[in-house]
Scaffold this motif. Structure first.
Motif, PDB file in Angstrom:
ATOM      1  N   PHE A  20       0.505  -9.318  -7.437  1.00 33.40           N
ATOM      2  CA  PHE A  20      -0.761  -8.608  -7.609  1.00 33.40           C
ATOM      3  C   PHE A  20      -1.928  -9.568  -7.457  1.00 33.40           C
ATOM      4  O   PHE A  20      -1.742 -10.793  -7.429  1.00 33.40           O
ATOM      5  N   PHE A  21      -3.122  -8.999  -7.317  1.00 36.06           N
ATOM      6  CA  PHE A  21      -4.335  -9.797  -7.132  1.00 36.06           C
ATOM      7  C   PHE A  21      -5.405  -9.324  -8.103  1.00 36.06           C
ATOM      8  O   PHE A  21      -5.418  -8.157  -8.498  1.00 36.06           O
ATOM      9  N   ILE A  29     -15.202 -11.502  -5.625  1.00 37.67           N
ATOM     10  CA  ILE A  29     -14.145 -12.377  -5.117  1.00 37.67           C
ATOM     11  C   ILE A  29     -12.808 -11.900  -5.688  1.00 37.67           C
ATOM     12  O   ILE A  29     -12.763 -11.414  -6.805  1.00 37.67           O
ATOM     13  N   PHE A  30     -11.732 -12.045  -4.896  1.00 40.98           N
ATOM     14  CA  PHE A  30     -10.419 -11.763  -5.490  1.00 40.98           C
ATOM     15  C   PHE A  30      -9.518 -12.988  -5.440  1.00 40.98           C
ATOM     16  O   PHE A  30      -9.634 -13.834  -4.564  1.00 40.98           O
ATOM     17  N   CYS A  31      -8.627 -13.062  -6.442  1.00 46.05           N
ATOM     18  CA  CYS A  31      -7.829 -14.262  -6.706  1.00 46.05           C
ATOM     19  C   CYS A  31      -6.356 -13.926  -6.883  1.00 46.05           C
ATOM     20  O   CYS A  31      -5.989 -12.794  -7.129  1.00 46.05           O
ATOM     21  N   GLU A  46     -10.612  -5.974 -11.683  1.00 45.81           N
ATOM     22  CA  GLU A  46      -9.924  -4.843 -11.081  1.00 45.81           C
ATOM     23  C   GLU A  46      -8.638  -5.402 -10.469  1.00 45.81           C
ATOM     24  O   GLU A  46      -8.652  -6.489  -9.895  1.00 45.81           O
ATOM     25  N   TYR A  47      -7.523  -4.663 -10.591  1.00 48.20           N
ATOM     26  CA  TYR A  47      -6.246  -5.178 -10.096  1.00 48.20           C
ATOM     27  C   TYR A  47      -5.801  -4.480  -8.811  1.00 48.20           C
ATOM     28  O   TYR A  47      -5.999  -3.277  -8.652  1.00 48.20           O
ATOM     29  N   PHE A  48      -5.206  -5.255  -7.926  1.00 53.54           N
ATOM     30  CA  PHE A  48      -4.662  -4.708  -6.685  1.00 53.54           C
ATOM     31  C   PHE A  48      -3.277  -5.292  -6.461  1.00 53.54           C
ATOM     32  O   PHE A  48      -3.026  -6.452  -6.787  1.00 53.54           O
ATOM     33  N   GLN A  49      -2.398  -4.486  -5.852  1.00 51.53           N
ATOM     34  CA  GLN A  49      -1.060  -5.006  -5.565  1.00 51.53           C
ATOM     35  C   GLN A  49      -1.027  -5.787  -4.261  1.00 51.53           C
ATOM     36  O   GLN A  49      -0.166  -6.624  -4.042  1.00 51.53           O
ATOM     37  N   LEU A  50      -1.969  -5.474  -3.384  1.00 52.51           N
ATOM     38  CA  LEU A  50      -2.021  -6.170  -2.093  1.00 52.51           C
ATOM     39  C   LEU A  50      -3.389  -6.811  -1.898  1.00 52.51           C
ATOM     40  O   LEU A  50      -4.413  -6.228  -2.270  1.00 52.51           O
ATOM     41  N   ALA A  51      -3.387  -7.980  -1.263  1.00 54.16           N
ATOM     42  CA  ALA A  51      -4.652  -8.620  -0.903  1.00 54.16           C
ATOM     43  C   ALA A  51      -5.467  -7.684   0.003  1.00 54.16           C
ATOM     44  O   ALA A  51      -6.678  -7.576  -0.118  1.00 54.16           O
ATOM     45  N   GLN A  52      -4.737  -6.977   0.880  1.00 57.98           N
ATOM     46  CA  GLN A  52      -5.411  -6.091   1.835  1.00 57.98           C
ATOM     47  C   GLN A  52      -6.157  -4.962   1.131  1.00 57.98           C
ATOM     48  O   GLN A  52      -7.182  -4.502   1.610  1.00 57.98           O
ATOM     49  N   GLN A  53      -5.620  -4.506  -0.012  1.00 61.87           N
ATOM     50  CA  GLN A  53      -6.297  -3.445  -0.758  1.00 61.87           C
ATOM     51  C   GLN A  53      -7.596  -3.965  -1.379  1.00 61.87           C
ATOM     52  O   GLN A  53      -8.606  -3.268  -1.395  1.00 61.87           O
ATOM     53  N   ALA A  54      -7.543  -5.207  -1.857  1.00 57.50           N
ATOM     54  CA  ALA A  54      -8.758  -5.811  -2.419  1.00 57.50           C
ATOM     55  C   ALA A  54      -9.808  -5.985  -1.329  1.00 57.50           C
ATOM     56  O   ALA A  54     -11.001  -5.772  -1.544  1.00 57.50           O
TER      57      ALA A  54
END
Ligand SMILES: [Zn+2]
Length: 200
Positions: A20-21, A29-31, A46-54
């Motif tokens: 997750f990211f 920014i996402f990490c 905010e949480y995302f399972q894919l970098a692409q979603q972020a």
């Protein structure tokens, strides 16, 4: 789910790297969960399972933990196997059209789009574009190849296409990544992707 993510990010648990990211609303920014930067407040996250979603949500990859170098997670249980295979094929064939990938999967491109939208919330085309940008970013950080070669290797038809999309998605030009790297290369000659417990 969010409590697990929160726990994982606060402890920088490397077992969750790639699964997750974390996107930070205040910085855009996402990490990766292992990012050595100061942990943001939960209300700003905010949480995302894919970098692409972020990336689709408008977040830019952190230059410190570099989401482009996160491992591809196999921890995705319960996601449709065609979606899994689709993501893998898109990554392995960055130069192919969505239509060609759908044919490889044995489904129509319409169904391919439906599946992706339903399971990931983004289209195969968007997934592919963000993946190409992430891969190009990784090459820019880690190789000394000219931009034309990097464009080709990451599935862009030309250096111009790479530059245009790269800027749009990351807010930086490929040159800025390259120059940042050169500056660091004068000080250190060895660069490794960040993997705990090692820091840099
Ligand atoms: Zn980071």
């Amino acid at each position: 789910m969010n409590t697990d993510y929160q726990q994982a990010r606060l402890t920088r648990d490397p077992r969750f790297d790639g699964t997750f990211f974390i996107a930070v609303k205040t910085t855009n920014i996402f990490c990766r969960p292992i990012c050595p930067a100061n942990a943001p407040l939960e209300k700003n996250v905010e949480y995302f399972q894919l970098a692409q979603q972020a990336m689709l949500a408008g977040y830019r990859p952190c230059l410190r933990c570099r989401p482009d170098s996160a491992p591809h997670s196999c921890a995705w249980q319960g996601v449709n196997t065609t979606v899994h295979r689709g993501m893998r094929l898109l990554r392995q064939n960055r130069e192919l059209s969505i239509q060609a990938i759908a044919t490889k999967l044995g489904i129509t491109d319409r169904y391919f789009r439906q599946l992706f939208q339903q399971h990931l919330g983004l289209s195969p085309k968007q997934y592919q574009l963000f993946d190409k940008v992430l891969f190009a970013k990784q090459l820019l950080h880690e190789c000394h190849l000219p931009i034309e070669h990097i464009a080709h290797a990451s599935g862009f038809a030309s250096a111009r296409r790479l530059q245009h999309n790269f800027k749009k998605v990351t807010g930086l030009t490929p040159k800025q990544i390259k120059h940042g790297k050169n500056k660091q290369d004068e000080l250190i000659s060895l660069r490794l992707a960040f993997r705990p417990p090692f820091n840099w």
